[in-house]
Motif scaffolding. Structure first.
Motif, PDB file in Angstrom:
ATOM      1  N   GLY A   1       0.811  -1.203   0.000  1.00 26.06           N
ATOM      2  CA  GLY A   1       0.000   0.000   0.000  1.00 26.06           C
ATOM      3  C   GLY A   1       0.843   1.251   0.000  1.00 26.06           C
ATOM      4  N   ASP A   2       0.279   2.342   0.488  1.00 27.00           N
ATOM      5  CA  ASP A   2       0.988   3.615   0.447  1.00 27.00           C
ATOM      6  C   ASP A   2       1.618   3.982   1.794  1.00 27.00           C
ATOM      7  N   SER A   3       1.928   2.987   2.606  1.00 23.91           N
ATOM      8  CA  SER A   3       2.670   3.205   3.841  1.00 23.91           C
ATOM      9  C   SER A   3       4.151   3.024   3.557  1.00 23.91           C
ATOM     10  N   ARG A   4       4.986   3.634   4.389  1.00 20.69           N
ATOM     11  CA  ARG A   4       6.427   3.574   4.183  1.00 20.69           C
ATOM     12  C   ARG A   4       7.124   3.089   5.443  1.00 20.69           C
ATOM     13  N   ARG A  37       9.245   1.907  -0.840  1.00 22.65           N
ATOM     14  CA  ARG A  37       8.548   2.879  -1.671  1.00 22.65           C
ATOM     15  C   ARG A  37       7.072   2.519  -1.700  1.00 22.65           C
ATOM     16  N   ASP A  38       6.249   3.519  -1.907  1.00 21.47           N
ATOM     17  CA  ASP A  38       4.803   3.300  -1.951  1.00 21.47           C
ATOM     18  C   ASP A  38       4.439   2.358  -3.095  1.00 21.47           C
ATOM     19  N   HIS A  39       3.446   1.551  -2.862  1.00 22.92           N
ATOM     20  CA  HIS A  39       2.847   0.745  -3.927  1.00 22.92           C
ATOM     21  C   HIS A  39       1.606   1.496  -4.406  1.00 22.92           C
ATOM     22  N   SER A  40       1.823   2.659  -4.999  1.00 23.31           N
ATOM     23  CA  SER A  40       0.688   3.477  -5.416  1.00 23.31           C
ATOM     24  C   SER A  40       0.847   3.920  -6.862  1.00 23.31           C
ATOM     25  N   PHE A  41      -0.271   4.238  -7.464  1.00 22.79           N
ATOM     26  CA  PHE A  41      -0.299   4.681  -8.849  1.00 22.79           C
ATOM     27  C   PHE A  41       0.499   5.964  -9.018  1.00 22.79           C
ATOM     28  N   VAL A  42       0.340   6.893  -8.085  1.00 22.48           N
ATOM     29  CA  VAL A  42       1.042   8.176  -8.194  1.00 22.48           C
ATOM     30  C   VAL A  42       2.551   7.986  -8.053  1.00 22.48           C
ATOM     31  N   GLU A  60       6.428  11.053 -15.176  1.00 21.95           N
ATOM     32  CA  GLU A  60       5.248  11.466 -15.934  1.00 21.95           C
ATOM     33  C   GLU A  60       4.525  12.632 -15.258  1.00 21.95           C
ATOM     34  N   ILE A  61       4.774  12.801 -13.946  1.00 19.40           N
ATOM     35  CA  ILE A  61       4.214  13.930 -13.207  1.00 19.40           C
ATOM     36  C   ILE A  61       5.282  14.474 -12.259  1.00 19.40           C
ATOM     37  N   SER A  62       5.108  15.716 -11.816  1.00 17.68           N
ATOM     38  CA  SER A  62       6.037  16.344 -10.868  1.00 17.68           C
ATOM     39  C   SER A  62       5.554  16.089  -9.440  1.00 17.68           C
ATOM     40  N   LYS A  63       6.405  16.392  -8.449  1.00 21.93           N
ATOM     41  CA  LYS A  63       6.000  16.264  -7.052  1.00 21.93           C
ATOM     42  C   LYS A  63       4.828  17.180  -6.736  1.00 21.93           C
ATOM     43  N   ALA A  95       1.805  15.549  -8.074  1.00 23.47           N
ATOM     44  CA  ALA A  95       1.477  14.373  -7.259  1.00 23.47           C
ATOM     45  C   ALA A  95       0.695  14.761  -6.005  1.00 23.47           C
ATOM     46  N   ALA A  96       1.049  15.892  -5.408  1.00 24.11           N
ATOM     47  CA  ALA A  96       0.375  16.343  -4.192  1.00 24.11           C
ATOM     48  C   ALA A  96      -1.103  16.634  -4.432  1.00 24.11           C
ATOM     49  N   LYS A  97      -1.459  16.979  -5.667  1.00 26.18           N
ATOM     50  CA  LYS A  97      -2.846  17.316  -5.994  1.00 26.18           C
ATOM     51  C   LYS A  97      -3.537  16.222  -6.806  1.00 26.18           C
ATOM     52  N   PHE A  98      -2.829  15.114  -7.045  1.00 29.29           N
ATOM     53  CA  PHE A  98      -3.354  14.044  -7.882  1.00 29.29           C
ATOM     54  C   PHE A  98      -4.564  13.387  -7.221  1.00 29.29           C
ATOM     55  N   LYS A  99      -5.665  13.261  -7.946  1.00 30.46           N
ATOM     56  CA  LYS A  99      -6.911  12.739  -7.370  1.00 30.46           C
ATOM     57  C   LYS A  99      -6.771  11.303  -6.878  1.00 30.46           C
ATOM     58  N   GLN A 100      -5.965  10.483  -7.562  1.00 27.82           N
ATOM     59  CA  GLN A 100      -5.834   9.061  -7.205  1.00 27.82           C
ATOM     60  C   GLN A 100      -4.524   8.793  -6.476  1.00 27.82           C
ATOM     61  N   ARG A 101      -4.021   9.748  -5.692  1.00 30.35           N
ATOM     62  CA  ARG A 101      -2.685   9.601  -5.087  1.00 30.35           C
ATOM     63  C   ARG A 101      -2.625   8.465  -4.076  1.00 30.35           C
ATOM     64  N   THR A 102      -3.745   8.030  -3.526  1.00 30.90           N
ATOM     65  CA  THR A 102      -3.712   6.931  -2.556  1.00 30.90           C
ATOM     66  C   THR A 102      -4.166   5.617  -3.156  1.00 30.90           C
ATOM     67  N   SER A 103      -4.350   5.552  -4.466  1.00 33.21           N
ATOM     68  CA  SER A 103      -4.739   4.285  -5.097  1.00 33.21           C
ATOM     69  C   SER A 103      -3.573   3.320  -5.073  1.00 33.21           C
ATOM     70  N   SER A 104      -3.770   2.201  -4.415  1.00 37.06           N
ATOM     71  CA  SER A 104      -2.693   1.212  -4.233  1.00 37.06           C
ATOM     72  C   SER A 104      -2.615   0.279  -5.427  1.00 37.06           C
ATOM     73  N   LEU A 105      -1.370  -0.123  -5.757  1.00 34.64           N
ATOM     74  CA  LEU A 105      -1.153  -1.117  -6.812  1.00 34.64           C
ATOM     75  C   LEU A 105      -1.062  -2.517  -6.226  1.00 34.64           C
ATOM     76  N   ALA A 106      -0.676  -2.625  -4.968  1.00 33.07           N
ATOM     77  CA  ALA A 106      -0.540  -3.925  -4.315  1.00 33.07           C
ATOM     78  C   ALA A 106      -1.901  -4.371  -3.805  1.00 33.07           C
ATOM     79  N   ARG A 107      -2.229  -5.616  -4.038  1.00 34.89           N
ATOM     80  CA  ARG A 107      -3.520  -6.156  -3.592  1.00 34.89           C
ATOM     81  C   ARG A 107      -3.287  -7.438  -2.814  1.00 34.89           C
ATOM     82  N   SER A 108      -4.160  -7.689  -1.862  1.00 32.27           N
ATOM     83  CA  SER A 108      -4.117  -8.958  -1.121  1.00 32.27           C
ATOM     84  C   SER A 108      -5.533  -9.509  -1.074  1.00 32.27           C
TER      85      SER A 108
END
Length: 71
Positions: free
Chosen positions: A21-24, A38-43, A51-54, A57-70
């Motif tokens: 997930g997005d924990s570090r 590193r975060d397992h997130s789309f952002v 592809e995007i700047s920091k 990223a801070a304003k990205f709507k899907q910044r907490t969307s996780s790529l890792a699934r269980s």
């Protein structure tokens, strides 16, 4: 809804880390903080691929969307 997990198992002088997930996970050495994971997130993927700047990223709507699934 997002779910994240961080875990640490210490066996003698060896530490095993796991996270999803997005924990570090950080370590502290010589009064400095070091990022160990590193975060397992789309952002994060977009940031790493430059592809995007920091700032974006801070304003990205899907910044907490996780790529890792269980499950």
């Amino acid at each position: 809804m997002g779910t994240t997990v961080c875990s640490l198992f210490v066996d003698g002088n060896t530490a095993y880390l796991a996270h999803a997930g997005d924990s570090r996970i950080y370590s502290f050495k010589n009064s400095r903080m070091h990022l160990l994971t590193r975060d397992h997130s789309f952002v994060m993927e977009l940031l790493e691929d430059k592809e995007i700047s920091k700032k974006e990223a801070a304003k990205f709507k899907q910044r907490t969307s996780s790529l890792a699934r269980s499950g």
